[in-house]
Design an enzyme around this catalytic site. Sequence first.
Site, PDB file in Angstrom:
ATOM      1  N   GLU A 112       0.775  -0.991   0.057  1.00 40.57           N
ATOM      2  CA  GLU A 112       0.135   0.145   0.123  1.00 40.57           C
ATOM      3  C   GLU A 112       1.007   1.154  -0.064  1.00 40.57           C
ATOM      4  OE1 GLU A 112      -0.455  -2.482   1.900  1.00 40.57           O
ATOM      5  OE2 GLU A 112      -2.178  -2.910   2.642  1.00 40.57           O
TER       6      GLU A 112
ATOM      7  N   HIS B 207      23.016   5.342 -17.332  1.00 40.04           N
ATOM      8  CA  HIS B 207      22.011   5.899 -16.311  1.00 40.04           C
ATOM      9  C   HIS B 207      21.194   7.085 -16.909  1.00 40.04           C
ATOM     10  CE1 HIS B 207      24.712   3.405 -13.764  1.00 40.04           C
ATOM     11  NE2 HIS B 207      23.534   2.831 -13.181  1.00 40.04           N
TER      12      HIS B 207
END
Length: 775
Positions: A18, A715
């Site tokens: 959650e 990256h």
Amino acid sequence: MTTRTHILGFPRMGAHRELKFALEKHWRGETGHAALEAVGEALRARHWQAQRDAGLDFVTVGDFAFYDHVANHIQLLGCEPARFGFSGDEPELSRYFKMARGVEDEAGHVHDDSCNHGAEGTFALEMTKWFDTNYHYLVPEFDAATQFRLASTRLFDEVAQAQQAGHAVKAVLLGPLSFLYLGKEKAAGFDRFSLLESLLPVYEQVLGRLKQQGVEWVQIDEPILGLDLPEAWRNAFERVYWQIARNAPKLLLASYFSPLSENLRLACQLPVAGLHVDAVRAPQELTGVADWLPAHKVLSVGVVDGRNIWRTDVDVALGKLRPVAEKHQGELWIAPSCSLLHVPFSLAAETKLDTELKSWLAFAIEKLDELRVLRAAVEGNEASVAAELTAARVAVAARRASPRVHRADVALRLARSVAGDDRRASAFPQRQQLQRTRFALPALPTTTIGSFPQTAEIRAARAAFKRGELDAPGYRGKMRAEIALAVRKQEELGIDVLVHGEAERNDMVEYFGEQLDGFAFTANGWVQSYGSRCVKPPVIFGDVARPAPMTVEWTAYAQSLTKLPMKGMLTGPVTILQWSFVRDDQPRATTCEQIAWAIRDEVVDLEGAGIGIIQIDEPAIREGLPLRRAGWPAYLKAATRAFRISASGVRDQTQIHTHMCYSEFNDILPEIAAMDADVITIETSRSDMELLRGFGGEGGFRYPNEIGPGVYDIHSPRVPSVDEIVRLMRKAAQVVPGENLWINPDCGLKTRGWPETEAALSNMVAAAKLLRGEL
Ligand code: GLN
Ligand code: ZN
């Protein structure tokens, strides 16, 4: 004699992740702070209730964090780095996420440490591994101007929340020495140790306030007691704890992950009310601790493995607890070895594992219950938990005897291995000659690290195949088309040694684990890696073997499309081990060796299928190093041997590559060399080639085999210019002989898009051509 149960910390994400989803929603701008805070509050309430339901004597408060607990301490202690330029009225939570995630500039670009950032954007705090776990914390930054002040009420608010719910609270704090030690100096010549005196008054304030709130116990984590500490840091412990314990609640000093060794007596004698030790990682120290710990102190024994997912062997745990209970006069607390942050939430949500395998496991919720059972048994109330004890014993016995776990063929293979199995037939110089003749590659050959862009279509096809919506031939066709595309593009770019592109792989460990015997995969075994990011490590439960070839068909297909050499691509045994939950019923080195033999089978089959160059990736070699240096030689010996076993089943003419990233190797270079790969590719561009100096012999050891230093950072989408690559390679050639150099990117390209990938590789090839006459 009193016994109690507690935990050092609980997973934050929630049974269904959650927190992850709430965070990501918030970051997308769809919810405000209040909604996010409400999710945090509800999760904490549920997790405390679970602790209460399991009969723990306290709920642990202060382990929750929206991103990372070290970042929480940065705000608690008021040392947010000045470079963020926060104004006084900016809400705490928005400052928090700016530190965690960086600040975008107007162009929407989040800068990282390597950029030349302007005033608009600011890079995030650096992230680094929390000890030897796969959890990453945000690194506090210190300089001479750093000041501390009590600057957040979040911890106290959480304590109040727990108290309102009627729980007995044990608060948890990261101790001042560990907090400072885990940070980083941001100015040359500055020593963060010098900040200690100014930090302590703030800890005193925090502890005083907790006391005012009626908190009886504070767990204060000093996991650096398990490291090889500089003298000054060791010597500071006593005075620090004299000072901060004065007006504090009772302190339980907690150490975990690693033996206390030379710090054992120190830890026992600090002026605190109790000590927690990790009796899973360092059971041998328990007697010494029981001897040295003064009788009036609480001894908390971590007997339930907080780092792994196996059901506790109650007899082993009781075998640790009972002698301590006899010997130690003070209270005995029973706990997991460390925070449960490092294990998944609960087995209840496991739909993928069979019942037998499930009965061998315990995730966080199940571990809470194990504490209850152990406590009853230690207190002499076995009868009250007879059913639980029997179930635990039956499961452990079944696991111990299971033919799914123990395979005679695998055991025999290891037992029969002989001295030369981990050696190539000839030494590197001879192999190099033979390989040069065979491949006739140009000087400074170009290659890539393995993966090519994982486009949305590739991911969709893999997902559809997994769900059964795409049949096997359909899937195979799609992947073959991707391979063909990658081969064509590499040929057009003029790359010398090609790869198939790894389109069929979701993850470099999962892909192999799914095809090896002895591995299981959970449906919901998520563990936080950093921020909202969770990983689902494979579970190695049994002897590992390879029932059938895993990559040969794809690689052979790729080779059939080109006359250029096609490099086979495998993940190495150490990395597979390191990124999995590993069985605890045999030494890690044994499991590693089993994986090594399975990979060796694949290497041999690739060779048999005409693949002449094979790369075995080992990016995790360095992170597997034990926390204490004393453990390094044994680990490195086993790790390099496992790699060599995987690589040594082939002829001299077959060229073995390995690849490593994210790390510095200069202190383990001889061992990296002992892996004896013909070629190693490493990440060097972000260090501006400085990392290569060690390989060139700067530290007294010269790396003897061929090297491909990465020439650009994968990256970011930024395309490196030809000049830039030329400059880096010239720098490389100053330390490594040109004839031993390759040219390649830092790492795989799967997170990139095709346009920038083609542009970057085209510049890389152009740079290689320019340099060929020269180096
Ligand atoms: N072969 C892998 C790839 O290119 C290597 C990944 C890694 O080193 N992390 O994706
Ligand atoms: Zn890499």
